[in-house]
Design an enzyme around this catalytic site. Sequence first.
Site, short mmCIF file in Angstrom:
data_model
loop_
_atom_site.label_atom_id
_atom_site.label_comp_id
_atom_site.label_asym_id
_atom_site.label_seq_id
_atom_site.Cartn_x
_atom_site.Cartn_y
_atom_site.Cartn_z
N ASP A 134 26.10 62.35 4.00
CA ASP A 134 26.61 63.72 3.97
C ASP A 134 28.13 63.65 4.08
O ASP A 134 28.69 62.64 4.53
CB ASP A 134 26.00 64.49 5.15
CG ASP A 134 26.56 65.88 5.27
OD1 ASP A 134 26.50 66.63 4.28
OD2 ASP A 134 27.07 66.22 6.36
N LEU A 135 28.82 64.72 3.70
CA LEU A 135 30.28 64.72 3.72
C LEU A 135 30.85 65.64 4.81
O LEU A 135 31.38 65.18 5.81
CB LEU A 135 30.82 65.12 2.34
CG LEU A 135 30.43 64.20 1.18
CD1 LEU A 135 30.97 64.75 -0.15
CD2 LEU A 135 30.94 62.78 1.41
N ASP A 136 30.70 66.96 4.63
CA ASP A 136 31.27 67.91 5.57
C ASP A 136 30.66 67.75 6.96
O ASP A 136 29.44 67.72 7.12
CB ASP A 136 31.03 69.35 5.10
CG ASP A 136 31.82 69.69 3.85
OD1 ASP A 136 32.93 69.15 3.68
OD2 ASP A 136 31.34 70.52 3.04
N ASP A 139 25.10 65.00 9.82
CA ASP A 139 25.27 65.68 11.11
C ASP A 139 24.28 66.80 11.33
O ASP A 139 24.11 67.26 12.46
CB ASP A 139 26.68 66.26 11.20
CG ASP A 139 26.85 67.45 10.26
OD1 ASP A 139 26.85 68.60 10.74
OD2 ASP A 139 26.94 67.24 9.04
#
Length: 245
Positions: A23-25, A193
């Site tokens: 995941d990024l954000d 997250d």
Amino acid sequence: MISHANTCTPLLDLSRVRAITLDLDDTLWPVWPTIERAEQALRAWLLTTAPATAALLAVPETARAIRAGVVAAHPQLSHDLSALRRESIRAALHAAGEDTALAERGYEVFFAERQRVDLYEDALETLECLAVRHPLVALSNGNADIQLIGIGQYFRASVSAREFGVAKPDARIFLAAAEAAGVAPHEVLHVGDDAAMDAQGAVAAGMQAVWINRTGKPWPLDDTHLPHATVTDLRGLCALWNTVL
């Protein structure tokens, strides 16, 4: 710090990992400071280009109402944050009686600033650590561009909800990420997250999952599809290979 939530938690088996999806954000950087800066850049542009719209969006309740109205009117765009942002700008321009054709340029202003992220201080070293072990695939519901951000060299591919057409936790986007990595789903370790969208979604799709829990909060969901491990920061990912194998 690494934990293995409770006695119901499945065992993490790194020996079968052949690729890692990330995941990024809020996994590689905190997203809300980035979004706030992008919104400020948009408002500054609107002040000189469409001042009535800028005044409208300066009222938080009004901005939220416009956004909510767009989301309700365009459920088919729920996976595409770029389209929703563009339509929200268009709706604000319309509500203020200004030229709705400015929405495209306004979105470009927002999008350019949205790519200026502040990576977590351990993000680059973690990407370097992971990339030498396994192919990495970015897997995001957001509209960050790993090439524009400057981390594209660490990734074999990027799969976004905007381009794929569905968002996490839908199993189909996880399966697409596994295909992009060239491996079977059970050979993927997904890292993110969000307990529901990342951890539960990945496990339900047949992957292993690591939940990044920076605040130390308890697992917020039921015991269905628990993550295989929990870490409190990105360094904990590389530490897994030293503590589990």
